[in-house]
Scaffold this motif. Sequence first.
Motif, short mmCIF file in Angstrom:
data_model
loop_
_atom_site.label_atom_id
_atom_site.label_comp_id
_atom_site.label_asym_id
_atom_site.label_seq_id
_atom_site.Cartn_x
_atom_site.Cartn_y
_atom_site.Cartn_z
N THR A 143 0.85 -1.18 0.00
CA THR A 143 0.00 0.00 0.00
C THR A 143 0.89 1.23 0.00
O THR A 143 1.83 1.33 0.78
N MET A 144 0.61 2.16 -0.90
CA MET A 144 1.37 3.40 -1.01
C MET A 144 0.52 4.57 -0.55
O MET A 144 -0.71 4.50 -0.56
N ALA A 145 1.18 5.66 -0.17
CA ALA A 145 0.45 6.87 0.24
C ALA A 145 -0.03 7.60 -1.01
O ALA A 145 0.75 7.93 -1.89
N ASN A 181 -3.98 -0.42 -8.00
CA ASN A 181 -5.38 -0.08 -7.74
C ASN A 181 -5.50 1.21 -6.96
O ASN A 181 -4.71 1.47 -6.04
N THR A 182 -6.50 2.00 -7.30
CA THR A 182 -6.82 3.22 -6.55
C THR A 182 -8.30 3.21 -6.19
O THR A 182 -9.16 2.95 -7.05
N ILE A 183 -8.60 3.46 -4.93
CA ILE A 183 -9.98 3.51 -4.46
C ILE A 183 -10.25 4.90 -3.90
O ILE A 183 -9.54 5.38 -3.00
N ASN A 184 -11.28 5.54 -4.41
CA ASN A 184 -11.74 6.82 -3.89
C ASN A 184 -12.90 6.56 -2.94
O ASN A 184 -13.99 6.14 -3.35
N HIS A 185 -12.67 6.79 -1.65
CA HIS A 185 -13.74 6.55 -0.68
C HIS A 185 -14.32 7.87 -0.16
O HIS A 185 -15.01 7.91 0.87
N GLY A 186 -14.04 8.95 -0.90
CA GLY A 186 -14.60 10.24 -0.52
C GLY A 186 -15.75 10.64 -1.42
O GLY A 186 -16.28 9.84 -2.20
N THR A 187 -16.15 11.91 -1.32
CA THR A 187 -17.26 12.41 -2.11
C THR A 187 -16.82 13.41 -3.17
O THR A 187 -17.64 13.90 -3.95
N ALA A 188 -15.52 13.74 -3.20
CA ALA A 188 -14.98 14.65 -4.21
C ALA A 188 -14.19 13.86 -5.23
O ALA A 188 -13.93 12.65 -5.06
N LEU A 189 -13.76 14.54 -6.30
CA LEU A 189 -13.02 13.87 -7.36
C LEU A 189 -11.74 14.64 -7.68
O LEU A 189 -11.57 15.19 -8.77
N ARG A 211 -7.14 5.51 -1.52
CA ARG A 211 -6.19 4.44 -1.16
C ARG A 211 -5.52 3.94 -2.43
O ARG A 211 -6.20 3.61 -3.41
N LEU A 212 -4.20 3.83 -2.38
CA LEU A 212 -3.39 3.40 -3.53
C LEU A 212 -2.62 2.15 -3.13
O LEU A 212 -1.89 2.15 -2.13
#
Length: 546
Positions: free
Chosen positions: A164-166, A523-531, A173-174
Amino acid sequence: MAPLVVAPRQEDGCRSNNDVPVAWPAIREDDMDILDTLGIREKNQGASTGTRWLRSEGHDVLEVVSPIDGRRLAAVDLASEQDYRECAAAAREAFRSWRLVPAPKRGEIVRRIGEALRARKQALGTLVSLEMGKSLQEGLGEVQEMIDICDFAVGQSRQLYGVTMASERPEHRLYEQYHPLGVVGIVTAFNFPVAVWAWNAMLAAICGDTCLWKPSSRTPLTAIAVQHILAEVVAANDLPEGLFNLVIGRGGTIGELLLHDRHVPLISFTGSTRAGRRVAATVAARLGRTILELGGNNAIIVTPHANLELAVPAIVFSAVGTAGQRCTTTRRLIVHQSIADRVTAALVKAYRSLRIGSPLDERNHVGPLIDRRAAAAYLDALQTLRSQGGSVLCGGRVLAGPGYESGCYVEPVVATAANDFPIVQQETFAPILYVIKYSGAVDNAIALHNAVPQGLSSAIFTDNLREAEIFLAAAGSDCGIANVNIGTSGAEIGGAFGGEKETGGGRESGSDAWKGYMRRQTNTINHGTALPLAQGIRFELERDRE
């Protein structure tokens, strides 16, 4: 094949135990009984999907002869093009379900394969010796290597890790992960007829891949025996057909089909550099992957600070083990001129004590070469060496007479040479050791060491810490394997095995070699509400206004 010319003994006073008749016959009837134990018949099929042996029409027949005494062991019906296509289709179909099995469950199957090999170790190790000609201890050791890689792979099945990377973007999450790759084509050489397959197949299995194995036509019976052992595990565990496939055939037919098969994303090839170039070019043309384990031209450096009581036995084993037919065999000895005469004399004395004969007799140190072609290449190399200015100090004959009727037994050679001789620059698969002197600092020895096209295994003998560290540093040995105070052969399965330059750059066996059998995914996961976009890029669409 033309009759083999037996070279006369050199007038060098280098007599050996080989002037004493050896016990014969070399192969006893109980040795032959292991063929039946392992499912080897008078005539065997050369293609299997793991659960079925294929029987298409129009096979060429391969007669298998032992290099120990020239005895016929069995015959094999070589695989046809239709056999290949059927095995390849079975491998592709099996992959569809095998990739979905949790990796630890795949590891459990590999554990059971290891247990099956343990139960057949004596028989399979004996067959390795019968068919290939290496000593019984080495044959048993090769099967133990199969068992060891099974144990390694079982543990690895729970550690197919990503990282997992920052992420630079908030609430993202990357990370990376590894997925099964597909069908793995495995092409093995005669000198390690089963261990190298296991290095590849057991790692491929825990990674979720299926395998398509093309063994050397010089050693097909060991492959058939392994396939019988695998079939028991496959049946007992209700595994899919096509998990482990075997195709025994000629390079011009089966080999070419395998190399051109776009449904085989990875080819692991062990063999000569010449053949490896063909493999690399063919697979690259379809953008496939390769793991190449090609030629070695390995050297040991002996400095004035070496412990010779340690060095000499290591040199002898590394140079004559498996009759010089290991890719990690020591072929060049680079020794400081101040101790060269002393080291050479010790080697000649040791070579005089070597017993050459049946590898099934544990009193013997050196068995036969794989066949008469290899013995002829040994003689050609010595003739070339003399023509280029080298000299043979000890050995130099193909042995004849009682116990040596196969024409495959040769005397290990100690010779003097220069590193730039063309014959020294190439690999001769025979027990020929070239002694090369150096002067001055260890850097001069390293320069000689690196001045060959190959880069597999290397070693230095020294009790000087600085010399050892220079050898292991970036400007030191350019090989994939570098040892201090041990020989060049006998690599453990825990480390990644492979070399640089014309050795091909591939890595097999331990460490993180498993990654070569998988496809890597970021893989990248966006778990927020912005883009938010990476690199601070702004891309905004105008919103509709009410």
